[in-house]
Design a protein around this motif. Structure first.
Motif, PDB file in Angstrom:
ATOM      1  N   TRP B  91       0.811  -1.222   0.000  1.00  0.00           N
ATOM      2  CA  TRP B  91       0.000   0.000   0.000  1.00  0.00           C
ATOM      3  C   TRP B  91       0.839   1.264   0.000  1.00  0.00           C
ATOM      4  O   TRP B  91       0.447   2.274  -0.575  1.00  0.00           O
ATOM      5  N   GLY B  92       2.006   1.194   0.617  1.00  0.00           N
ATOM      6  CA  GLY B  92       2.838   2.397   0.680  1.00  0.00           C
ATOM      7  C   GLY B  92       3.413   2.784  -0.663  1.00  0.00           C
ATOM      8  O   GLY B  92       3.729   3.955  -0.915  1.00  0.00           O
ATOM      9  N   SER B  93       3.545   1.829  -1.560  1.00  0.00           N
ATOM     10  CA  SER B  93       4.267   2.098  -2.804  1.00  0.00           C
ATOM     11  C   SER B  93       3.356   2.577  -3.932  1.00  0.00           C
ATOM     12  O   SER B  93       3.847   2.979  -4.992  1.00  0.00           O
ATOM     13  N   VAL B  94       2.065   2.553  -3.719  1.00  0.00           N
ATOM     14  CA  VAL B  94       1.115   2.858  -4.806  1.00  0.00           C
ATOM     15  C   VAL B  94       1.420   4.180  -5.524  1.00  0.00           C
ATOM     16  O   VAL B  94       1.480   4.221  -6.753  1.00  0.00           O
ATOM     17  N   PRO B  95       1.622   5.303  -4.798  1.00  0.00           N
ATOM     18  CA  PRO B  95       1.822   6.564  -5.519  1.00  0.00           C
ATOM     19  C   PRO B  95       3.289   6.852  -5.835  1.00  0.00           C
ATOM     20  O   PRO B  95       3.594   7.939  -6.319  1.00  0.00           O
ATOM     21  N   LEU B  96       4.180   5.896  -5.595  1.00  0.00           N
ATOM     22  CA  LEU B  96       5.612   6.169  -5.792  1.00  0.00           C
ATOM     23  C   LEU B  96       6.046   5.748  -7.192  1.00  0.00           C
ATOM     24  O   LEU B  96       5.367   4.971  -7.853  1.00  0.00           O
ATOM     25  N   PRO B  97       7.203   6.281  -7.665  1.00  0.00           N
ATOM     26  CA  PRO B  97       7.611   6.048  -9.060  1.00  0.00           C
ATOM     27  C   PRO B  97       7.837   4.562  -9.368  1.00  0.00           C
ATOM     28  O   PRO B  97       8.403   3.828  -8.560  1.00  0.00           O
ATOM     29  N   GLU B  98       7.408   4.178 -10.547  1.00  0.00           N
ATOM     30  CA  GLU B  98       7.581   2.788 -10.966  1.00  0.00           C
ATOM     31  C   GLU B  98       9.052   2.419 -11.090  1.00  0.00           C
ATOM     32  O   GLU B  98       9.432   1.273 -10.872  1.00  0.00           O
ATOM     33  N   GLU B  99       9.886   3.417 -11.400  1.00  0.00           N
ATOM     34  CA  GLU B  99      11.326   3.195 -11.561  1.00  0.00           C
ATOM     35  C   GLU B  99      11.950   2.527 -10.332  1.00  0.00           C
ATOM     36  O   GLU B  99      12.891   1.748 -10.429  1.00  0.00           O
ATOM     37  N   TYR B 100      11.403   2.855  -9.153  1.00  0.00           N
ATOM     38  CA  TYR B 100      11.952   2.282  -7.931  1.00  0.00           C
ATOM     39  C   TYR B 100      11.003   1.261  -7.306  1.00  0.00           C
ATOM     40  O   TYR B 100      11.037   0.998  -6.106  1.00  0.00           O
ATOM     41  N   GLY B 101      10.108   0.752  -8.121  1.00  0.00           N
ATOM     42  CA  GLY B 101       9.241  -0.321  -7.633  1.00  0.00           C
ATOM     43  C   GLY B 101       7.868   0.139  -7.189  1.00  0.00           C
ATOM     44  O   GLY B 101       7.080  -0.667  -6.678  1.00  0.00           O
ATOM     45  N   GLY B 102       7.575   1.411  -7.362  1.00  0.00           N
ATOM     46  CA  GLY B 102       6.264   1.909  -6.959  1.00  0.00           C
ATOM     47  C   GLY B 102       5.204   1.651  -8.008  1.00  0.00           C
ATOM     48  O   GLY B 102       5.482   1.112  -9.089  1.00  0.00           O
ATOM     49  N   GLY B 103       3.973   2.041  -7.675  1.00  0.00           N
ATOM     50  CA  GLY B 103       2.846   1.811  -8.586  1.00  0.00           C
ATOM     51  C   GLY B 103       2.649   2.927  -9.592  1.00  0.00           C
ATOM     52  O   GLY B 103       1.879   2.773 -10.536  1.00  0.00           O
ATOM     53  N   GLY B 104       3.312   4.058  -9.389  1.00  0.00           N
ATOM     54  CA  GLY B 104       3.202   5.157 -10.337  1.00  0.00           C
ATOM     55  C   GLY B 104       1.812   5.773 -10.396  1.00  0.00           C
ATOM     56  O   GLY B 104       1.426   6.349 -11.407  1.00  0.00           O
ATOM     57  N   PHE B 105       1.058   5.676  -9.309  1.00  0.00           N
ATOM     58  CA  PHE B 105      -0.284   6.267  -9.283  1.00  0.00           C
ATOM     59  C   PHE B 105      -0.209   7.747  -8.906  1.00  0.00           C
ATOM     60  O   PHE B 105       0.746   8.200  -8.287  1.00  0.00           O
ATOM     61  N   PRO B 106      -1.262   8.500  -9.235  1.00  0.00           N
ATOM     62  CA  PRO B 106      -1.251   9.936  -8.913  1.00  0.00           C
ATOM     63  C   PRO B 106      -1.212  10.192  -7.406  1.00  0.00           C
ATOM     64  O   PRO B 106      -1.643   9.353  -6.612  1.00  0.00           O
ATOM     65  N   ARG B 107      -0.745  11.364  -7.083  1.00  0.00           N
ATOM     66  CA  ARG B 107      -0.755  11.816  -5.691  1.00  0.00           C
ATOM     67  C   ARG B 107      -2.182  11.814  -5.148  1.00  0.00           C
ATOM     68  O   ARG B 107      -2.415  11.546  -3.962  1.00  0.00           O
ATOM     69  N   THR B 108      -3.129  12.139  -5.999  1.00  0.00           N
ATOM     70  CA  THR B 108      -4.531  12.151  -5.587  1.00  0.00           C
ATOM     71  C   THR B 108      -4.934  10.804  -4.993  1.00  0.00           C
ATOM     72  O   THR B 108      -5.630  10.748  -3.976  1.00  0.00           O
ATOM     73  N   VAL B 109      -4.491   9.738  -5.614  1.00  0.00           N
ATOM     74  CA  VAL B 109      -4.798   8.400  -5.106  1.00  0.00           C
ATOM     75  C   VAL B 109      -4.041   8.150  -3.800  1.00  0.00           C
ATOM     76  O   VAL B 109      -4.597   7.593  -2.843  1.00  0.00           O
ATOM     77  N   GLY B 110      -2.791   8.582  -3.784  1.00  0.00           N
ATOM     78  CA  GLY B 110      -2.011   8.436  -2.554  1.00  0.00           C
ATOM     79  C   GLY B 110      -2.662   9.142  -1.381  1.00  0.00           C
ATOM     80  O   GLY B 110      -2.619   8.662  -0.245  1.00  0.00           O
ATOM     81  N   LEU B 111      -3.278  10.280  -1.673  1.00  0.00           N
ATOM     82  CA  LEU B 111      -3.946  11.029  -0.601  1.00  0.00           C
ATOM     83  C   LEU B 111      -5.107  10.229  -0.012  1.00  0.00           C
ATOM     84  O   LEU B 111      -5.305  10.225   1.206  1.00  0.00           O
ATOM     85  N   VAL B 112      -5.859   9.572  -0.854  1.00  0.00           N
ATOM     86  CA  VAL B 112      -6.971   8.762  -0.337  1.00  0.00           C
ATOM     87  C   VAL B 112      -6.429   7.618   0.521  1.00  0.00           C
ATOM     88  O   VAL B 112      -6.951   7.343   1.603  1.00  0.00           O
ATOM     89  N   ILE B 113      -5.390   6.971   0.035  1.00  0.00           N
ATOM     90  CA  ILE B 113      -4.801   5.888   0.825  1.00  0.00           C
ATOM     91  C   ILE B 113      -4.356   6.428   2.182  1.00  0.00           C
ATOM     92  O   ILE B 113      -4.564   5.791   3.221  1.00  0.00           O
TER      93      ILE B 113
END
Lengths: 598, 598
Positions: B91-113
């Motif tokens: 769950w922590g990686s969802v809005p983080l860059p895909e380059e480092y293993g994240g999900g590359g989702f928008p900050r908006t989605v990260g805010l909901v999480i």
């Protein structure tokens, strides 16, 4: 850091120049309580509270009261000794009748004493406060035998008192209580039931605890009309006044609370305990109202007192703590009191605390007039004014207690969140005051219900008229009072509009009036506060103290221009009626209940 | 009673219809994050937070984190296991860059999480929040070697991060810090000093903790210009990425706090600890601002999230608790939700929470636009708007967190003051949010200083103009929107007047602008909140859900008529200047300092 300094300069100015204490001291029965005597007494009282009681505040919070395996309650270290000193000095008896060993001083003086002890230690102060409530009930409704047996030692404080209203299913709805009282052959009653939230229901500071207990006799009417009030002593009292056998009341448990940890909040179990009827059967609610009306102003004072203590601490911190450089300053860093936003938090506290103190002293002085003035018409009108001011003092005073202790904490920055600082304790302690003795919502309902209904709204409109007499006085006082006069006039207009709407609407649609009751009460709180500060500003020049006159003018202007305008902004909420409050069903009130995608 | 239900219905409506998430999903790089995917993801996330994390909230409070005799920190029972599940689920990686293993989702989605995890357990949520701040600093300023060494395991959450700014003499004034960093022969630095208030400075939930530490190199300029930022890992990292020797950072003590007991707030001592420079020397404040700007919106979300949790609990209690009989009701008793004043407390919470959520999602969506929009002019304007909205979200959001959790507690009556109920914990937990990441006073200073100064005030005035575009839309939408339009117009006028006063006054008299900064920020909070609710009310009919459309209209009208008017009432305070705030000296601010009798 957290050293309490009794604000005797503020208090003596308030007594002498703002609420007209010299006239109270002229009432029959108060001749011995002239201003000089009273101020000297209060100085001694302040010294005692600061030196003996205030140091127990923090340790009381960390240690708390504890239920021992043997069923007795142990108060925090030092409480027992300090309480004995308090009894010895006689501070609790000052405003009580001389007939039973009291000092016979006005309620106004008693209110100041209560402020001082509560600032020193709110949790400690609850024991005397509850005791005084029990004393008042006995004074009004007890027969001579009960009075002679219980009052003298309760007046000295050697015996303490409690109020037993609440049961799990009967909180705000006192009429739902089920504790039973069955008359015995000797005229006493056997009391059986469980009571919760009993403040100082047991403790080790006094040899005897006198419980006032609400219960139902067999066949009594349902609801509040079937409630009787009993004295149930922890120890039975022998005919010679000595203590006898232990009565059948036990402490089941203590609550784990957000604050006032030192004050034991007991669940008490009565199992055929011996009780004595106060007054007549089914008269319990009336007796309870005597205790509560007195206690409601006392709870308002808690908001004032804890806010004063928290303010003092935040003022000291703001003068010591240095961070960054304020505008126009030189050197390495500035005390944070030099930053405008910290100043705003300090001024907001200072102005509200001053206004609350004036207002509560005024309320107390009307209590004194209502009981001691020779003219029945004056007494009667004073009683009406007490009816108006008391729910305002209770509700606005304790709401401000919450708001101002939070500002005081905020000034401490991160340190405010650390318990050792002590700022958090003030916020935690005072949070209960908006709840007990009738929640603030119930106070607001009382204001728009019973109090507004007095003489069809005339009582409150007349009081508003009394307040508005200050407008021409401000106009005569000089141009520096103009901004205060203009803003007061505008806000009084809004309050008057809301009041006329309530008078018009309430009788036909009580729910509409109740829907606006809380914002309406706050409008009153803001207007009465601003009015009292304006009175103080008008009176201050007569002291000949230029610094004092300036400070009162600034406080009144700051309050009028920067705090009071919230009043008119509440007009919409006060007069909106019930439609939007009840427009949403439970599903619409929940954000999870609907289907997720449309 | 205190069962958390993720408000996914509210959230999905907000994303789809209020803040235009479908347009965010069309930005380059977010193509995989379409609305359907996101809502499904958030539902799963909500399920996890409710089922796994929320049950740890109360035990975390009662047990707290503890410093062991061996110097390690033990988190409450269950935290370690739940954190591993959290990492496992990613769950922590969802809005983080895909380059480092994240999900590359928008900050908006990260805010909901972040809302969901914070509602579930604020104290728990701080560990991921701080980790994300550290990740952002590394992403922006770390060199490739540092990024490759630290980021992948921080993105998964296997390693956690901290922010080390504060020292005893350096709180809001970061520039006063004295921790030293001396360059070693191998290019690393030896870090020595003591840091306080370090959230999750040590714990047992992850194998490694990556500290970001502000320190001074020898000869660095004074103040904020001489601060550098270092990575100091708890364990040194070997070349193969495995953990090596323990670094010289020790936990000296844990703070005893008013709330968030489960979150260990550490005093950390660095004694020649090995650190690695991020970016260049003396560039630390810029790096810290990256972390803080991101964290400030996150702290605002805490106000929203804890208020949402407290609201849910108070709504459930109001439906279950029965006391007395409401107007027009029959039977033995009514649930207290049927009493108007309880309704007012519920509606106030509901309306503010909804408005805050919309506003914070809007802020987050502008963050996404500012980083992902192809047009530089659009990106640049979005960045300006983020600059305006973020201090409002942080300050107004956390002030409301305090106010609304107190209302939720009040609905519980006496039970609210009992810790077992859980209502008090929400109030205690959220109290820190108005203080950390820049006190709310500092947010207000930022708004009237840096943010109002952007293009000589044009940035904020243009945004106000954008908000006012809703007035003709409301006029076109039907007569039921008229009261909203009228009140919004009136209050926007007041906000505009205050803004023009600030633009005019601030440059010549910064202290005058700062004196009004806090009321001015609240004016913005109220206007933006009412604006977002009006947008939601206008958008809701398109869903075809009549109940939803009605509820959004009612919330917007209730807010506009009954909450928003406070805005104009603050105009006087916002534009009063500094005179009355600074008129009283320390003696006049104290009520004890003057002589007692005049």
């Amino acid at each position: 850091m957290d050293q309490y300094q009794p604000p005797l300069a503020d208090i003596s100015f308030a007594l002498e120049h703002v609420v007209g204490y010299p006239d109270i001291a002229k009432l029959p029965g108060f001749e011995h309580a002239d201003l000089d005597t009273v101020v000297e007494l209060l100085e001694q009282c302040g010294d005692f509270m600061a030196a003996a009681v205030a140091p127990t505040n923090r340790t009381g919070d960390t240690q708390g009261s504890r239920l021992q395996p043997d069923g007795t309650v142990l108060t925090p270290d030092g409480f027992k000794e300090v309480y004995h000193q308090y009894v010895e000095a006689g501070w609790g008896s000052v405003p009580l009748p001389e007939e039973y060993g009291g000092g016979g001083f006005p309620r106004t003086v008693g209110l100041v004493i209560q402020e001082l002890i509560t600032s020193a230690n709110m949790a400690f102060s609850l024991c005397p406060l509850l005791t005084q409530g029990a004393i008042e009930a006995l004074l009004h409704y007890g027969d001579d035998a009960l009075k002679e047996r219980y009052l003298p030692k309760m007046v000295t404080g050697e015996w303490t008192g409690t109020m037993n209203l609440t049961e799990p299913q009967a909180g705000s709805d006192v009429g739902a209580l089920t504790t039973r009282a069955v008359r015995q052959g000797d005229g006493s009653y056997a009391i059986t039931g469980q009571k919760i939230f009993i403040t100082y229901g047991d403790h080790d500071m006094a040899e005897q605890i006198v419980h006032l207990v609400l219960a139902r006799t067999p066949g009594a009417p349902e609801g509040t009309r079937g409630i009787s009030c009993f004295i149930v002593p922890k120890f039975l009292v022998n005919d010679d006044g000595s203590l006898g056998a232990r009565n059948a009341v036990e402490t089941v448990s203590l609550e784990h609370k957000m604050g006032i940890h030192a004050s034991p909040t007991c669940v008490l179990s009565y199992e055929n305990a011996t009780g004595y009827l106060i007054g007549e059967e089914n008269n319990g609610m009336r007796i309870m109202f005597v205790m509560m009306n007195s206690a409601r102003l006392g709870v308002g004072v808690q908001g004032l007192a804890v806010a004063e203590r928290a303010y003092q601490q935040s003022l000291a911190y703001a003068q010591e703590r240095r961070q960054g450089l304020a505008a126009g300053a030189s050197g390495a860093s500035s005390p944070i009191i030099d930053f405008p936003d910290v100043r705003r938090m300090l001024m907001t506290q200072r102005a509200h605390v001053a206004a609350m103190r004036y207002l509560m002293l005024l309320d107390a002085s009307y209590v004194d007039i209502s009981t001691h003035h020779p003219d029945p018409a004056v007494r009667s009108r004073a009683d009406e004014i007490v009816g108006i001011l008391t729910p305002i003092c209770k509700s606005f005073g304790t709401d401000l207690g919450n708001e101002l202790t939070s500002l005081a904490l905020q000034i401490h920055g991160g340190m405010g969140f650390i318990e050792e600082t002590g700022a958090a304790q003030h916020l935690r302690d005072i949070r209960i005051a908006a709840i007990y003795e009738g929640t603030n919502g119930i106070q607001a309902a009382d204001l728009v219900g019973r109090k507004l209904g007095v003489r069809g709204g005339s009582s409150m409109l007349e009081f508003l008229g009394t307040m508005r007499e200050i407008e021409p006085q401000l106009a005569d006082a000089g141009t520096e009072f103009d901004p205060i006069r203009v803003e007061l006039g505008r806000q009084f207009d809004a309050l008057e509009e809301a009041t006329r709407w309530m008078v018009r609407t309430g009788p036909g649609d009580p729910n509409a009036a109740l829907s606006g009751s809380t914002p309406y009460l706050r409008m009153w709180g803001l207007c009465t506060g601003a009015w009292m500060l304006a009175r103080a500003a008008l009176a201050a020049p007569a002291t000949g103290d230029a610094g004092l006159a300036e400070s009162q003018l600034v406080l009144a202007r700051f309050y009028a221009e920067q705090l009071l305008p919230q009043c008119a902004s509440l007009l919409g909420a006060a007069t909106a009626g019930s439609r939007d409050l009840f427009a949403l069903d439970a599903g619409q009130l929940s954000g999870a209940a609907r289907k997720v995608r449309s």
